[in-house]
Design a protein around this motif. Sequence first.
Motif, mmCIF file in Angstrom:
data_model
loop_
_atom_site.group_PDB
_atom_site.id
_atom_site.type_symbol
_atom_site.label_atom_id
_atom_site.label_comp_id
_atom_site.label_asym_id
_atom_site.label_seq_id
_atom_site.Cartn_x
_atom_site.Cartn_y
_atom_site.Cartn_z
ATOM 1 N N THR A 191 35.250 78.420 32.480
ATOM 2 C CA THR A 191 35.309 79.355 33.889
ATOM 3 C C THR A 191 35.570 78.570 34.805
ATOM 4 O OG1 THR A 191 33.056 79.210 33.912
ATOM 5 C CG2 THR A 191 33.626 81.250 32.831
ATOM 6 N N PRO A 192 36.677 78.809 35.915
ATOM 7 C CA PRO A 192 36.720 77.778 37.082
ATOM 8 C C PRO A 192 35.359 77.517 37.773
ATOM 9 C CG PRO A 192 38.351 79.982 37.021
ATOM 10 C CD PRO A 192 37.129 80.085 35.978
ATOM 11 N N ASP A 193 34.555 78.167 37.791
ATOM 12 C CA ASP A 193 33.326 77.739 38.441
ATOM 13 C C ASP A 193 32.266 77.249 37.705
ATOM 14 O OD1 ASP A 193 32.683 80.206 37.667
ATOM 15 O OD2 ASP A 193 31.935 81.052 39.391
ATOM 16 N N HIS A 194 32.636 76.631 36.479
ATOM 17 C CA HIS A 194 31.799 76.452 35.388
ATOM 18 C C HIS A 194 30.567 75.593 35.666
ATOM 19 C CE1 HIS A 194 31.065 73.893 31.775
ATOM 20 N NE2 HIS A 194 30.986 75.215 31.282
ATOM 21 N N ARG A 195 30.963 74.380 36.614
ATOM 22 C CA ARG A 195 29.878 73.534 37.100
ATOM 23 C C ARG A 195 28.742 74.256 37.586
ATOM 24 N NH1 ARG A 195 29.649 68.114 36.898
ATOM 25 N NH2 ARG A 195 28.486 67.033 38.387
ATOM 26 N N TYR A 196 29.142 75.237 38.592
ATOM 27 C CA TYR A 196 28.137 75.847 39.436
ATOM 28 C C TYR A 196 27.307 76.865 38.555
ATOM 29 C CZ TYR A 196 26.104 78.795 42.953
ATOM 30 O OH TYR A 196 25.421 79.543 43.833
ATOM 31 N N ARG A 197 28.066 77.565 37.585
ATOM 32 C CA ARG A 197 27.401 78.551 36.807
ATOM 33 C C ARG A 197 26.433 78.022 35.705
ATOM 34 N NH1 ARG A 197 31.244 82.558 34.492
ATOM 35 N NH2 ARG A 197 29.329 83.667 33.707
ATOM 36 N N VAL A 198 26.557 76.747 35.103
ATOM 37 C CA VAL A 198 25.869 76.506 34.132
ATOM 38 C C VAL A 198 25.893 74.714 34.177
ATOM 39 C CG1 VAL A 198 26.412 78.503 32.705
ATOM 40 C CG2 VAL A 198 27.911 76.423 32.505
ATOM 41 N N GLY A 199 26.284 74.175 34.993
ATOM 42 C CA GLY A 199 26.200 72.831 34.931
ATOM 43 C C GLY A 199 24.993 72.268 34.642
ATOM 44 N N TYR A 200 23.961 72.709 35.209
ATOM 45 C CA TYR A 200 22.583 72.117 35.450
ATOM 46 C C TYR A 200 21.571 72.529 34.658
ATOM 47 C CZ TYR A 200 25.201 69.189 38.755
ATOM 48 O OH TYR A 200 26.099 68.417 39.090
ATOM 49 N N ASP A 201 20.501 71.912 34.497
ATOM 50 C CA ASP A 201 19.306 72.448 33.684
ATOM 51 C C ASP A 201 17.959 72.482 34.752
ATOM 52 O OD1 ASP A 201 17.284 73.053 31.762
ATOM 53 O OD2 ASP A 201 17.795 71.424 30.592
ATOM 54 N N TYR A 202 18.134 73.457 35.419
ATOM 55 C CA TYR A 202 16.906 73.385 36.420
ATOM 56 C C TYR A 202 15.727 73.782 35.835
ATOM 57 C CZ TYR A 202 21.068 74.092 39.172
ATOM 58 O OH TYR A 202 22.190 73.985 39.887
ATOM 59 N N SER A 203 15.406 74.205 34.635
ATOM 60 C CA SER A 203 14.235 74.053 33.898
ATOM 61 C C SER A 203 13.665 73.038 33.655
ATOM 62 C CB SER A 203 14.266 75.170 32.607
ATOM 63 O OG SER A 203 13.357 75.211 31.976
ATOM 64 N N ALA A 204 14.603 72.129 33.142
ATOM 65 C CA ALA A 204 14.091 70.511 32.851
ATOM 66 C C ALA A 204 13.576 70.049 34.088
ATOM 67 C CB ALA A 204 15.078 70.150 32.139
ATOM 68 N N LEU A 205 14.444 70.106 35.194
ATOM 69 C CA LEU A 205 14.353 69.560 36.604
ATOM 70 C C LEU A 205 12.910 69.893 36.760
ATOM 71 C CD1 LEU A 205 15.274 68.005 39.072
ATOM 72 C CD2 LEU A 205 15.991 70.381 39.891
ATOM 73 N N ARG A 206 12.473 71.401 36.880
ATOM 74 C CA ARG A 206 11.130 71.685 37.513
ATOM 75 C C ARG A 206 10.118 71.090 36.513
ATOM 76 N NH1 ARG A 206 10.656 76.322 40.398
ATOM 77 N NH2 ARG A 206 12.533 77.250 41.275
ATOM 78 N N ARG A 207 10.225 71.257 35.129
ATOM 79 C CA ARG A 207 9.388 70.810 34.050
ATOM 80 C C ARG A 207 8.946 69.473 34.285
ATOM 81 N NH1 ARG A 207 12.011 72.339 30.344
ATOM 82 N NH2 ARG A 207 12.335 70.252 29.383
ATOM 83 N N VAL A 208 10.098 68.544 34.306
ATOM 84 C CA VAL A 208 9.484 67.000 34.177
ATOM 85 C C VAL A 208 9.452 66.311 35.291
ATOM 86 C CG1 VAL A 208 10.436 67.005 31.700
ATOM 87 C CG2 VAL A 208 11.893 66.310 33.377
ATOM 88 N N LEU A 209 9.997 66.901 36.573
ATOM 89 C CA LEU A 209 10.078 66.331 37.688
ATOM 90 C C LEU A 209 9.267 66.784 38.771
ATOM 91 C CD1 LEU A 209 10.750 63.900 39.470
ATOM 92 C CD2 LEU A 209 13.042 64.782 39.756
ATOM 93 N N VAL A 210 9.879 67.961 39.213
ATOM 94 C CA VAL A 210 9.386 68.763 40.422
ATOM 95 C C VAL A 210 8.074 69.030 40.415
ATOM 96 C CG1 VAL A 210 9.753 70.546 42.025
ATOM 97 C CG2 VAL A 210 11.637 69.212 41.143
ATOM 98 N N GLU A 211 7.583 69.879 39.137
ATOM 99 C CA GLU A 211 6.220 70.464 39.247
ATOM 100 C C GLU A 211 5.106 69.139 38.932
ATOM 101 O OE1 GLU A 211 6.581 73.388 36.403
ATOM 102 O OE2 GLU A 211 7.593 74.626 37.371
ATOM 103 N N PRO A 212 5.318 68.270 38.083
ATOM 104 C CA PRO A 212 4.575 67.228 38.153
ATOM 105 C C PRO A 212 4.306 66.420 39.193
ATOM 106 C CG PRO A 212 6.227 66.758 36.391
ATOM 107 C CD PRO A 212 6.549 68.219 37.132
#
Length: 200
Positions: A80-101
């Motif tokens: 998809t043309p906006d592929h990076r915006y739609r699915v590029g990043y793993d926000y669940s992992a970001l929250r789980r291992v960095l932001v929340e702790p």
Amino acid sequence: MKLVSTPRIEFLRTLATEILHNYGRGRTIIAIDGPDAGGRAAFGDDLAAVFREDELHVFRASLRYFQHSRAEQQRLAPDTPDHRYRVGYDYSALRRVLVEPFRMGGSTGFVTEEFDPDRDTWIQPTWQTAPADAILIIDGDYINRPELHGLWLYSVLLEGAPVNDSDLRYHAEVHPRDVVSAVVDTTDPAAPRRVLTDRC
């Protein structure tokens, strides 16, 4: 260690003073937004250096190291043309291992890098801890999108024109200029300046 005074460093000192005035105690997370990855990273690094002048505990991270694997991106949204915006990043992992702790404080460990996008492989985790008062500066694409609202106490947008379809979709959906704490013009990186917005 005191940094050499330049227009850029003086600007960052003023910004750091504003942030500390409002969020001087506890765990503070600052987000750096904007379409220029190199500019974002340099701004975040220099802001961290300014905070460290006062011997504050500062950690750096980038959304670049919280991406989905190429295979997972293709599975979620192939070509998809906006592929990076739609699915590029793993926000669940970001929250789980960095932001929340990080936000929990205490001796809870956190990780500032999880995935190497160049090698398309996981990074062996290096767990870190921080004192009660600490600052995390994180830069990245689309860092003020709705999925991440509420994670940052302060956010900076380095102004710049969208460079691809994903940037265009982000600006159309989120209007980051309207939601950040500060908008900064870095047309001259040596002398950044604050830009007034309708919210100021």
